[in-house]
Design a protein around this motif. Structure first.
Motif, PDB file in Angstrom:
ATOM      1  N   GLU A  91     -53.900 147.875  -6.174  1.00  0.00           N
ATOM      2  CA  GLU A  91     -53.383 147.334  -4.909  1.00  0.00           C
ATOM      3  C   GLU A  91     -52.035 146.644  -5.112  1.00  0.00           C
ATOM      4  N   THR A  92     -51.907 145.913  -6.216  1.00  0.00           N
ATOM      5  CA  THR A  92     -50.633 145.218  -6.489  1.00  0.00           C
ATOM      6  C   THR A  92     -49.506 146.232  -6.665  1.00  0.00           C
ATOM      7  N   ARG A  95     -48.570 147.663  -3.319  1.00  0.00           N
ATOM      8  CA  ARG A  95     -47.769 146.683  -2.577  1.00  0.00           C
ATOM      9  C   ARG A  95     -46.319 146.695  -3.075  1.00  0.00           C
ATOM     10  N   ARG A  98     -44.568 149.602  -1.645  1.00  0.00           N
ATOM     11  CA  ARG A  98     -44.211 149.398  -0.233  1.00  0.00           C
ATOM     12  C   ARG A  98     -43.010 148.469  -0.095  1.00  0.00           C
ATOM     13  N   ILE A  99     -42.910 147.480  -0.980  1.00  0.00           N
ATOM     14  CA  ILE A  99     -41.777 146.541  -0.917  1.00  0.00           C
ATOM     15  C   ILE A  99     -40.477 147.278  -1.258  1.00  0.00           C
ATOM     16  N   THR A 130     -48.676 156.575  -5.540  1.00  0.00           N
ATOM     17  CA  THR A 130     -47.334 156.035  -5.267  1.00  0.00           C
ATOM     18  C   THR A 130     -46.191 156.856  -5.865  1.00  0.00           C
ATOM     19  N   ASP A 318     -43.108 139.442  -2.448  1.00  0.00           N
ATOM     20  CA  ASP A 318     -42.003 139.608  -1.484  1.00  0.00           C
ATOM     21  C   ASP A 318     -40.864 138.640  -1.778  1.00  0.00           C
TER      22      ASP A 318
END
Ligand code: 5AD
Ligand code: SF4
Ligand code: FES
Length: 348
Positions: A91-92, A95, A98-99, A130, A318
Motif C-alpha cells: 500500500e505504501t 501511495r 500515486r504521489i 505500479t 505527501d
C-alpha cells in the motif's frame, strides 16, 4: 601532486589514483570551493539538471547484526522494534506511485523474517500493480535470494561497503567480513542489478587516504550509484563518544565522486540534512543528482533510528514529496521525469 594538478586530473576523469584523490579530499577554503564548483559543472554537463526522487520505505527495524555505529544493531535493547505487514508495504508503494514517484527503495535491517519468498512476493506485487522501478536495500543475503528478487522484478540494489580499510571494517563490524561484503557486491553486479554502494565519512581511524582507496575500489566494482553520508554517533551504541563526520567532509567526497563517476547517480542523503538544514541542497550543488524522501508511515519513522536527530519524523509521504520538490526547484533544478535508471552505455 598539488591541488590544481589534482583538480585537472579529476575534471578530465582520469583513472582514480590516490595521488590525485587525496589532495582533493583534503581541500580547504578556496580550494574546496573550486572543487565543489568543478563537480557541479561536471554534474550539469554529464547528467543535466534533473534530480531523481526515490521514495524510501523503511519497512523493518529488526536486524541480526551488531554494527558498532548503528542504532538498529541487535544489542540495542532500548529500541522498540517494528515490521510493516506485506499489505502495508505494498500500500505504501502504491501511495508513492500515486504521489508521482517513479522509484521506491525498500529498506530494512537484516531481517530474515522477510524470507526470500516473502520479499519476492512483495516485489512482484508492487511491480505488477505500479510498474515502479524497485530498489532493494536489505543488507547481505545469499545469492539465491538476490537472484529470486531480481527475477521477481527488482531493478537495483544498494549495499554500502562502508569502508574498504580492513582494520576499520573489522572493528566496526564484529559479525561481518569485508571479503564477504565485497563478494556480495560482485554477485549482485553479475545478476544484472543496477548497483549502488557507498561509505560513511568520519569513521574512527579513517583519513583521506583510506577514503581515496574506497573510491578506487568502488570504481573497480563499477558502482553505478554511490551513496555517502557523515557518520553520526548514536548514544545507544558503542561508538557514542566518537567525533563523527562533518558535512564538509561529506561534500568533498560527493564532489570527488562526481569527478570519478561522471554518470553515476549520487544522492544528497538524509544524514547530510541532519547536520545542516541545507545539507542536502549543498550536496545537490556539489555533484549530487538524487534525493530519497521518506515515504515510511509516520507512526514508525522515529523507530528507524540509524542515527539520532533524524529529519522528517512528523511528516508524511505527501509532505516530504512537496518539501523535496520545492527544495529542488529553489535550486533551479528540475524533477526527473522518468524512473532515472542508471546511464549504462556512457558509464562503460
Ligand atoms: N551514522 C551515519 N550513517 C549510518 N548508517 C548506519 N548507522 C549510521 C550512523 N550512526 C548508514 C550505513 C548504512 C545505511 C543504511 O545507514 O552506511 O549502510
Ligand atoms: Fe543492521 Fe545495517 Fe544497522 Fe548494520 S548498518 S546494524 S546491518 S541496519
Ligand atoms: Fe521530509 Fe523535507 S523531505 S520534510
Amino acid at each position: 601532486m598539488d591541488f590544481i594538478e589534482a583538480l585537472r586530473a579529476g575534471v578530465e576523469h582520469r583513472r582514480p589514483t590516490v595521488e590525485w584523490l587525496v589532495p582533493l579530499l583534503e581541500a580547504e577554503g578556496e580550494q574546496e570551493c573550486l572543487l565543489l564548483h568543478a563537480a557541479d559543472r561536471v554534474r550539469a554537463q554529464m547528467v543535466g539538471e534533473a534530480v531523481h526522487l526515490r521514495g524510501l520505505i523503511e519497512f523493518s527495524n529488526y536486524c541480526r547484526r551488531n554494527c558498532l555505529y548503528c542504532g538498529l544493531r541487535r544489542h540495542n535493547d532500548s529500541l522498540e522494534r517494528y515490521r510493516l505487514t506485506r499489505e502495508e508495504i505494498v500500500e505504501t508503494a502504491i501511495r508513492a506511485w500515486r504521489i508521482g514517484y517513479k522509484t521506491v527503495v525498500l529498506q530494512s535491517g537484516e531481517d530474515f523474517y522477510f524470507s526470500t519468498d516473502l520479499m519476492a512476493d512483495i516485489i512482484c506485487e508492487i511491480k505488477s500493480r505500479t510498474g515502479l522501478a524497485i530498489t532493494l536495500s536489505l543488507g547481505e543475503r545469499d545469492k539465491s535470494a538476490y537472484s529470486a528478487w531480481r527475477k521477481a522484478g527488482a531493478d537495483r540494489y544498494l549495499l554500502r561497503i562502508e569502508t574498504t580499510e580492513e582494520k576499520i571494517f573489522r572493528e566496526i563490524h564484529p559479525d561481518d567480513d569485508l571479503y564477504e561484503r565485497k563478494r556480495g557486491l560482485f554477485v549482485l553486479k553479475g545478476l544484472g542489478y543496477q548497483l549502488g554502494s557507498g561509505v560513511m565519512v568520519g569513521l574512527p581511524g579513517q583519513d583521506a587516504l583510506s577514503l581515496a582507496k574506497d573510491v578506487i575500489w568502488m570504481h573497480e566494482l563499477g558502482a553505478e550509484m554511490v551513496g555517502i553520508g557523515p557518520f553520526i554517533p548514536h548514544p545507544q551504541t558503542p561508538l557514542r563518544n566518537e567525533k563523527g563526520g562533518t558535512l564538509e567532509q561529506a561534500l568533498r567526497l560527493v564532489a570527488v565522486l562526481r569527478l570519478v563517476f561522471p554518470y553515476a547517480h549520487i544522492p544528497a542523503t538524509t544524514a547530510m540534512g541532519v547536520l545542516d538544514p541545507l545539507g542536502r541542497e549543498k550536496a545537490l550543488q556539489a555533484g549530487a543528482n538524487v534525493m530519497m524522501p521518506n515515504i515510511t508511515p509516520t507512526r514508525v519513522r522515529p523507530l528507524y533510528e540509524l542515527y539520532p536527530n533524524k529529519i522528517c519524523l512528523d511528516e508524511n509521504a505527501d509532505r516530504c514529496f512537496d518539501c523535496a520538490t520545492s527544495r529542488i526547484i529553489s535550486l533551479n533544478r528540475t524533477i526527473g521525469a522518468d524512473c532515472g535508471h542508471v546511464i549504462r552505455q556512457a558509464a562503460s
